[in-house]
Design a protein around this motif. Structure first.
Motif, mmCIF file in Angstrom:
data_model
loop_
_atom_site.group_PDB
_atom_site.id
_atom_site.type_symbol
_atom_site.label_atom_id
_atom_site.label_comp_id
_atom_site.label_asym_id
_atom_site.label_seq_id
_atom_site.Cartn_x
_atom_site.Cartn_y
_atom_site.Cartn_z
ATOM 1 N N ASP A 4 26.230 -19.648 -5.770
ATOM 2 C CA ASP A 4 26.606 -19.976 -7.138
ATOM 3 C C ASP A 4 27.495 -21.216 -7.195
ATOM 4 O OD1 ASP A 4 26.900 -19.695 -9.898
ATOM 5 O OD2 ASP A 4 28.647 -18.401 -9.685
ATOM 6 N N ASN A 5 26.888 -22.350 -7.523
ATOM 7 C CA ASN A 5 27.619 -23.597 -7.782
ATOM 8 C C ASN A 5 28.577 -23.951 -6.641
ATOM 9 O OD1 ASN A 5 27.806 -25.726 -9.628
ATOM 10 N ND2 ASN A 5 29.807 -25.000 -10.316
ATOM 11 N N LEU A 6 28.063 -23.911 -5.433
ATOM 12 C CA LEU A 6 28.896 -24.064 -4.238
ATOM 13 C C LEU A 6 29.121 -25.539 -3.910
ATOM 14 C CD1 LEU A 6 28.542 -21.964 -1.041
ATOM 15 C CD2 LEU A 6 28.730 -24.430 -0.839
ATOM 16 N N THR A 7 30.394 -25.891 -3.718
ATOM 17 C CA THR A 7 30.780 -27.235 -3.287
ATOM 18 C C THR A 7 31.697 -27.114 -2.082
ATOM 19 O OG1 THR A 7 30.561 -28.238 -5.474
ATOM 20 C CG2 THR A 7 32.010 -29.354 -3.913
ATOM 21 N N ASP A 18 27.545 -28.707 -5.556
ATOM 22 C CA ASP A 18 26.954 -27.963 -6.677
ATOM 23 C C ASP A 18 25.619 -27.300 -6.316
ATOM 24 O OD1 ASP A 18 29.085 -28.840 -8.258
ATOM 25 O OD2 ASP A 18 28.011 -30.638 -8.868
ATOM 26 N N ASN A 20 23.068 -24.326 -6.042
ATOM 27 C CA ASN A 20 22.728 -23.063 -6.702
ATOM 28 C C ASN A 20 21.369 -22.588 -6.188
ATOM 29 O OD1 ASN A 20 24.774 -22.587 -9.090
ATOM 30 N ND2 ASN A 20 24.306 -24.788 -9.088
ATOM 31 N N TRP A 52 34.391 -22.885 1.299
ATOM 32 C CA TRP A 52 34.170 -23.948 0.340
ATOM 33 C C TRP A 52 35.319 -24.047 -0.652
ATOM 34 C CZ3 TRP A 52 30.645 -20.022 1.268
ATOM 35 C CH2 TRP A 52 30.716 -18.911 0.427
ATOM 36 N N SER A 54 34.863 -24.662 -4.082
ATOM 37 C CA SER A 54 34.541 -24.085 -5.387
ATOM 38 C C SER A 54 33.191 -23.396 -5.315
ATOM 39 C CB SER A 54 34.519 -25.171 -6.470
ATOM 40 O OG SER A 54 33.500 -26.107 -6.235
ATOM 41 N N GLY A 55 32.976 -22.462 -6.249
ATOM 42 C CA GLY A 55 31.778 -21.644 -6.233
ATOM 43 C C GLY A 55 31.950 -20.446 -5.319
ATOM 44 N N ASP A 56 30.894 -19.664 -5.172
ATOM 45 C CA ASP A 56 30.952 -18.480 -4.310
ATOM 46 C C ASP A 56 29.535 -18.040 -3.966
ATOM 47 O OD1 ASP A 56 31.900 -16.217 -2.915
ATOM 48 O OD2 ASP A 56 33.543 -15.988 -4.324
#
Length: 226
Positions: A4-7, A18, A20, A52, A54-56
């Motif tokens: 999910d929206n991983l950076t 980002d 997904n 990371w 951000s995201g998960d």
């Protein structure tokens, strides 16, 4: 699981941006992309080698991989997902049986369970007759099958392989894919990161393409599009 929206970045250098991806149970996926495109970074994030920014990753039970989980949770999670890296990480000083048994020993399995499970997986990958051979006595293809056996001892729900066929001839490479296709039919999720156009084109599975640290395409039943 759902990425999910991983950076992810190191020292202010972006290595994933980002991302997904939905990965349902029983899926069979190829990750393709040139070296440095982000494939291996994502794999190592999935097994919590990298954290990371951000995201998960949302697991099938709805929990988030990086949100306040204990070491016990992570140990249990890692038994459900197994990665085979390019160098196999086999122990040259140990025999085939011992290499596979070691993968169970470090996870705390009982001697009784090890004695039962190791011959089962060696038979599954066609190596039971080689159980007393040292790694340096095996062919490259046989060594790869030891790596597969070490993954199978934990009966993981997901198996990931980073560049499985780089040094193999086309016929041997396809025999590896046959093992993974059978495992997929048994209910395991398979993710393979590869540069091998031949196997991607022949397998006709879902293909996720990475470029410049991002996912640029995600197509079911596709071929090598780089």
């Amino acid at each position: 699981m759902k990425i999910d929206n991983l950076t992810l970045s190191f020292w202010n250098k972006i290595v994933l941006k980002d991302v997904n991806i939905d990965i349902p149970k029983w899926d069979f996926i190829f990750f393709i992309g040139h070296s440095g495109s982000g494939k291996t970074s994502l794999i190592r994030s999935i097994i919590w080698d990298f954290k990371w920014e951000s995201g998960d990753i949302i697991l099938d039970n709805g929990s988030m991989l990086y949100m306040n989980h204990s070491n016990k949770f992570i140990t249990s999670y890692r038994k459900t997902i197994w990665v085979i890296f390019q160098d196999y990480k086999l122990l040259e000083s140990k025999k085939v049986y011992e290499n596979v048994a070691f993968a169970m020993e470090v996870c705390g399995y009982s001697d009784k369970m090890i004695a039962k499970r190791v011959p089962e997986v060696l038979d599954q990958v066609g190596l039971i007759m080689k159980k007393d051979k040292y790694i340096n006595e095996l062919s490259g293809w046989e060594a790869q099958r030891v790596s597969i056996a070490r993954a199978l001892v934990h009966n993981p729900s997901t198996i990931i392989w980073d560049e499985p066929t780089g040094n193999l001839d086309p016929e041997t490479a396809m025999s590896i894919m046959k093992i993974f296709e059978d495992l997929n039919k048994e209910g395991k999720t398979i993710i393979i990161a590869t540069h091998d156009k031949n196997i991607v084109d022949k397998m006709w599975k879902r293909v996720i393409t990475f470029k410049d640290k991002e996912v640029i395409s995600d197509v079911k039943k596709w071929d090598y599009n780089l």
